[in-house]
Design a protein around this motif. Structure first.
Motif, PDB file in Angstrom:
ATOM      1  N   LEU A 152       0.832  -1.209   0.000  1.00  0.00           N
ATOM      2  CA  LEU A 152       0.000   0.000   0.000  1.00  0.00           C
ATOM      3  C   LEU A 152       0.863   1.254   0.000  1.00  0.00           C
ATOM      4  N   VAL A 191      -0.260   2.863  -3.630  1.00  0.00           N
ATOM      5  CA  VAL A 191      -1.398   3.787  -3.511  1.00  0.00           C
ATOM      6  C   VAL A 191      -0.973   5.185  -3.961  1.00  0.00           C
ATOM      7  N   TYR A 202     -11.098   5.427  -2.590  1.00  0.00           N
ATOM      8  CA  TYR A 202     -11.573   4.512  -3.620  1.00  0.00           C
ATOM      9  C   TYR A 202     -13.093   4.424  -3.534  1.00  0.00           C
ATOM     10  N   LEU A 219      -9.869  -1.696  -5.804  1.00  0.00           N
ATOM     11  CA  LEU A 219      -9.033  -1.408  -4.644  1.00  0.00           C
ATOM     12  C   LEU A 219      -7.567  -1.679  -4.971  1.00  0.00           C
ATOM     13  N   LEU A 249      -7.474  -6.224   0.230  1.00  0.00           N
ATOM     14  CA  LEU A 249      -8.494  -5.286   0.689  1.00  0.00           C
ATOM     15  C   LEU A 249      -9.875  -5.677   0.164  1.00  0.00           C
ATOM     16  N   ARG A 300     -13.008  -6.415   2.565  1.00  0.00           N
ATOM     17  CA  ARG A 300     -14.327  -5.808   2.362  1.00  0.00           C
ATOM     18  C   ARG A 300     -15.413  -6.878   2.246  1.00  0.00           C
ATOM     19  N   ALA A 344     -13.611   2.695   0.195  1.00  0.00           N
ATOM     20  CA  ALA A 344     -12.444   2.583   1.075  1.00  0.00           C
ATOM     21  C   ALA A 344     -11.685   3.901   1.055  1.00  0.00           C
ATOM     22  N   LEU A 391      -8.289   5.709   2.559  1.00  0.00           N
ATOM     23  CA  LEU A 391      -6.993   5.350   3.146  1.00  0.00           C
ATOM     24  C   LEU A 391      -6.297   6.592   3.681  1.00  0.00           C
ATOM     25  N   SER A 393      -4.244   3.455   7.715  1.00  0.00           N
ATOM     26  CA  SER A 393      -5.580   2.982   8.090  1.00  0.00           C
ATOM     27  C   SER A 393      -6.438   2.921   6.835  1.00  0.00           C
ATOM     28  N   ILE A 394      -7.246   1.869   6.760  1.00  0.00           N
ATOM     29  CA  ILE A 394      -8.177   1.682   5.649  1.00  0.00           C
ATOM     30  C   ILE A 394      -9.574   1.681   6.236  1.00  0.00           C
ATOM     31  N   GLN A 395     -10.392   2.661   5.850  1.00  0.00           N
ATOM     32  CA  GLN A 395     -11.732   2.801   6.386  1.00  0.00           C
ATOM     33  C   GLN A 395     -12.754   2.334   5.354  1.00  0.00           C
TER      34      GLN A 395
END
Length: 208
Positions: free
Chosen positions: A52, A56, A79, A85, A90, A94, A112, A114, A199-201
């Protein structure tokens, strides 16, 4: 540039999204809000962090703060629902979250966001994810952390003591129920020497 110290305890062979099920521990906050925690959910987190960090398209953002334009103290990437993704793991995360919370949530996680916290000076201020229908409706925000441990703090929106939720390498934290409406959360700055964290939300449609 601060470099992540790899974990000596993460012995997974490659990246592994581990089961949720009864490994998830729920903490009731009050006012209909709750937080779920699952430590070491993703094995091989060193490899995922490195991918990542490398792949990313991170960008810096500036925002209005009172009378000034200031730098957001972290790097970002987002995203949307139709965007692929940046890593297959990821997508597995998900899908696993959507399946585990299907009965309570009633819809899948689809976006998502990040964040890259480069060191202890990077942070996110107190806020709730109240853009969109989460302003009035219960929802869930699931956060996967990879990299250096940082604490997530939560406090009642109307005032009260804060709750500290550790977010370590490969850990999952899910904020649910009324949490976005009735509680705020933050990742505070720290003067301690800490490495970088991503962090991936994961969120549902129409929530930011």
């Amino acid at each position: 540039m601060t470099v992540l110290q790899g974990s000596l305890l993460d012995l997974a062979d490659g990246i592994e999204v581990r089961p949720l099920g009864d490994t998830v521990r729920r903490r009731t906050l009050g006012d209909g809000a709750w937080v779920d925690e699952r430590t070491a959910w993703v094995g091989g987190a060193d490899e995922l962090y490195a991918a990542l960090r490398r792949d990313v398209p991170w960008y810096a953002e500036r925002r209005q703060m009172y009378d000034s334009i200031v730098d957001v103290p972290r790097l970002l990437s987002f995203y949307g629902e139709d965007d692929p993704l940046p890593h297959l793991a990821l997508e597995d995360c998900r899908d696993a979250l959507s399946a585990h919370y299907a009965t309570e949530l009633g819809e899948p996680f689809v976006t998502a966001g990040l964040c890259l916290y480069r060191d202890g000076r990077d942070s996110v201020a107190w806020h709730g994810d109240r853009i969109g229908r989460s302003r009035e409706q219960d929802t869930m925000v699931a956060i996967l952390s990879v990299g250096a441990p940082r604490d997530l703090l939560l406090r009642p929106r109307d005032g009260g003591a804060s709750v500290r939720v550790p977010a370590g390498h490969g850990d999952l934290v899910v904020m649910g129920g009324s949490c976005q409406r009735t509680w705020d959360h933050c990742v505070p700055k720290t003067s301690r020497p800490v490495g970088p964290r991503i962090s991936i939300q994961f969120r549902v449609r129409g929530v930011r």
